[in-house]
Motif scaffolding. Structure first.
Motif, PDB file in Angstrom:
ATOM      1  N   ARG A 158       5.762  -1.280   9.356  1.00 38.46           N
ATOM      2  CA  ARG A 158       5.131  -1.607   8.087  1.00 38.46           C
ATOM      3  C   ARG A 158       3.720  -1.031   8.118  1.00 38.46           C
ATOM      4  NH1 ARG A 158       3.922  -7.537   5.287  1.00 38.46           N
ATOM      5  NH2 ARG A 158       2.303  -6.776   3.887  1.00 38.46           N
ATOM      6  N   PRO A 159       3.381  -0.151   7.188  1.00 36.64           N
ATOM      7  CA  PRO A 159       2.045   0.479   7.221  1.00 36.64           C
ATOM      8  C   PRO A 159       0.952  -0.517   6.875  1.00 36.64           C
ATOM      9  CG  PRO A 159       3.212   1.108   5.223  1.00 36.64           C
ATOM     10  CD  PRO A 159       4.189   0.310   6.049  1.00 36.64           C
ATOM     11  N   ILE A 160      -0.208  -0.287   7.426  1.00 41.64           N
ATOM     12  CA  ILE A 160      -1.396  -1.118   7.184  1.00 41.64           C
ATOM     13  C   ILE A 160      -1.016  -2.592   7.314  1.00 41.64           C
ATOM     14  CG2 ILE A 160      -3.417  -1.425   5.717  1.00 41.64           C
ATOM     15  CD1 ILE A 160      -2.725   1.053   4.221  1.00 41.64           C
ATOM     16  N   SER A 161      -0.577  -2.968   8.503  1.00 46.49           N
ATOM     17  CA  SER A 161      -0.162  -4.345   8.751  1.00 46.49           C
ATOM     18  C   SER A 161      -1.013  -4.945   9.858  1.00 46.49           C
ATOM     19  CB  SER A 161       1.319  -4.383   9.143  1.00 46.49           C
ATOM     20  OG  SER A 161       1.553  -3.602  10.300  1.00 46.49           O
ATOM     21  N   GLY A 162      -0.800  -6.219  10.129  1.00 43.61           N
ATOM     22  CA  GLY A 162      -1.521  -6.891  11.200  1.00 43.61           C
ATOM     23  C   GLY A 162      -3.017  -6.913  10.950  1.00 43.61           C
ATOM     24  N   PHE A 163      -3.777  -6.560  11.980  1.00 39.14           N
ATOM     25  CA  PHE A 163      -5.233  -6.588  11.881  1.00 39.14           C
ATOM     26  C   PHE A 163      -5.741  -5.572  10.870  1.00 39.14           C
ATOM     27  CE2 PHE A 163      -9.533  -5.442  13.430  1.00 39.14           C
ATOM     28  CZ  PHE A 163     -10.119  -6.694  13.318  1.00 39.14           C
ATOM     29  N   GLU A 166       0.489   7.118   5.749  1.00 40.36           N
ATOM     30  CA  GLU A 166       0.743   7.373   7.168  1.00 40.36           C
ATOM     31  C   GLU A 166      -0.538   7.572   7.972  1.00 40.36           C
ATOM     32  OE1 GLU A 166       3.297  10.731   7.244  1.00 40.36           O
ATOM     33  OE2 GLU A 166       4.981   9.697   6.277  1.00 40.36           O
ATOM     34  N   ASN A 167      -1.651   7.888   7.307  1.00 43.28           N
ATOM     35  CA  ASN A 167      -2.880   8.222   8.028  1.00 43.28           C
ATOM     36  C   ASN A 167      -4.047   7.313   7.663  1.00 43.28           C
ATOM     37  OD1 ASN A 167      -2.235  11.037   9.448  1.00 43.28           O
ATOM     38  ND2 ASN A 167      -1.335  11.087   7.398  1.00 43.28           N
ATOM     39  N   TRP A 168      -3.770   6.120   7.172  1.00 41.28           N
ATOM     40  CA  TRP A 168      -4.842   5.247   6.700  1.00 41.28           C
ATOM     41  C   TRP A 168      -5.842   4.910   7.799  1.00 41.28           C
ATOM     42  CZ3 TRP A 168      -6.438   0.517   8.477  1.00 41.28           C
ATOM     43  CH2 TRP A 168      -7.458  -0.092   7.725  1.00 41.28           C
TER      44      TRP A 168
END
Length: 493
Positions: free
Chosen positions: A289-294, A468-470
């Motif tokens: 999942r992109p841009i997840s967690g911290f 993909e590159n955030w």
């Protein structure tokens, strides 16, 4: 698991069979890496004394031990950091560029650690700054030089096949053929393929792309292992043939070679995906999942902080724009419309009304075009300057949008005569993150009317790149570039 360093490069079978056993020393690779560890540690310590000789006429009386302790601490800390940063991993052993990147990362971190330690112990003033700078510079040069020399040495031995393991593939079907093709095409591996072994008769086997010899059945393979002609066996049988797999592995388990299980056919389609342990069970991560967690928390903090500060400055502008809209044409100040956001969930977007109230479309939306007669005089200025988008700051505060991300489109918006999702089958992939007020596509000129399928594809390409590159720096770059882009844009109608 699959990331262990025992399979590490590749050569063709014909080259491998020509090498004599005496010329092969696979263990030499591990010895070389161990030696590289030791030499780099010594380089850190040696450059400390070289720097002292260059930068200091004489080490202050009573400080010899302190300088020596600093060098020792740096050696130990660098050795630990080099392991953590992967300075000796498989992908660094034959790549100077990758090795240099990680070595510099470890050395920079070592320097920062020493400065922090000196500050906390209140001893930084006891050491010469000239010595510290010289040591840092000499250490970097010595480490880079050592790594380059070591890598070139290992490359030369690799080309001679010194490190290569002799590997046999049990299973001459499609799975084994694809495995052999992968090994031969992978320059990072140190493998000589011995050939195929299979219990099936040759006429029952499918045609193979890789022209490796078929030597016989399981009994023949065990015989070659006993003769010392095979170092490792990779079993390439379909995972669905569980009973046969267990039988083959049970026979091979009594031999003194490493036994591995090749990926099933479907796994080759995702060969670049990481393998992780779920408890004790290895599983393959197909998509994160992109841009997840911290990262998700950081991006939310970024949105709230920047938006809150921005609203303080733009609220007076809101009042002026609201008055201008009311004086220009009858109707509400704001316009709300359904858009598709994160996870394809619909939300109501805020905008300043830029069209005549009786021509605003809630459904069956037609994108604005050049010289569109639905747009009011004030609305034309608002759209050209993108001021009409500023109320979306409220969407950002409520968590429906982000400052930066793929622009949200109405569900019924079309490219040419086709709805966006009909043009591109994976269009919904852009909804894996929150939509943004601006984005990577917008700052690259893909803004305004999407009247052709080509324009839609370009937007999607840029949106997926962003996902993909955030990073926070990428967001800040896009926000800064948005300001510049708005001043010169010509595609917003």
């Amino acid at each position: 698991m699959l990331q262990q360093p025992t399979i590490t490069a590749a050569n063709s079978a014909s080259t491998g069979t020509a090498r004599s056993q005496a010329s092969r020393s696979p263990v030499l690779l591990e010895i070389g890496i161990l030696g590289l560890r030791a030499i780099e540690m010594l380089a850190v310590g040696a450059t400390a004394w070289i720097a002292a000789a260059v930068a200091l006429d004489l080490i202050p009386r009573g400080m010899e031990a302190a300088y020596g302790n600093a060098a020792l601490i740096a050696c130990l800390f660098y050795a630990a950091l080099a392991e953590v940063t992967g300075c000796y991993d498989i992908d660094t052993r034959f790549s100077v560029r990758t090795g240099w990147t990680r070595v510099l990362t470890a050395w920079l971190s070592t320097g920062m650690f020493l400065m922090t330690l000196g500050f906390l112990l209140k001893v930084s003033e006891d050491f010469s700054r000239g010595w510290a700078l010289a040591w840092f510079s000499f250490g970097a040069v010595a480490l880079l030089g050592t790594r380059a020399a070591g890598t070139l040495w290992m490359r030369r031995l690799k080309q001679r096949g010194v490190f290569n393991h002799r590997v046999a593939i049990f299973g001459a079907g499609s799975q084994g053929d694809r495995l052999a093709k992968y090994i031969i095409g992978n320059e990072k591996l140190t493998i000589d393929l011995v050939g195929f072994f299979d219990d099936r008769l040759p006429e029952r086997l499918p045609e193979r792309e890789v022209h490796l010899p078929l030597y016989g059945n399981l009994t023949d393979l065990i015989t070659r292992i006993r003769l010392g002609e095979v170092d490792q066996v990779i079993v390439a049988l379909p995972w669905s043939a569980e009973k046969r797999l267990q039988e083959v592995v049970a026979e091979l388990a009594i031999t003194p070679v490493r036994i591995r299980l090749a990926p099933d056919l479907a796994t080759f389609a995702f060969s670049q995906r990481p393998v992780v342990l779920l408890g004790d069970l290895p599983v393959m991560t197909l998509f994160e999942r992109p841009i997840s967690g911290f990262d998700q928390i950081v991006k939310r903090i970024e949105d709230v902080v920047v938006t809150s500060v921005g609203l303080v400055f733009v609220l007076p502008l809101f009042a002026i724009v609201a008055l201008a809209i009311k004086l220009d044409s009858p109707g509400p100040v704001f316009f709300r419309q359904d858009r598709e956001g994160f996870n394809n969930q619909r939300f109501r977007i805020w905008k300043f009304r830029s069209m005549r109230a009786d021509r605003c479309e809630a459904d069956g939306i037609t994108q604005a075009r050049k010289d569109d007669d639905r747009i009011t005089r004030v609305g034309r200025f608002l759209r050209r300057t993108s001021i009409d988008e500023l109320p979306q700051l409220f969407n950002v505060l409520t968590g429906e949008m982000s400052l930066v991300g793929p622009r949200p489109h109405a569900p019924s918006t079309k490219a040419g005569d086709r709805v966006f999702s009909d043009v591109v089958s994976h269009y919904a992939a852009r909804h894996k993150v929150k939509p943004g007020m601006t984005g990577w596509a917008q700052v690259h000129g893909w803004r305004g009317e999407t009247d052709t399928e080509e324009k839609l594809l370009k937007r999607l390409e840029h949106d997926l790149y962003y996902i993909e590159n955030w990073s926070v720096l990428l967001d800040l770059y896009i926000l800064a570039r948005t300001v510049i882009t708005l001043a010169f844009q010509k595609t917003a109608y």
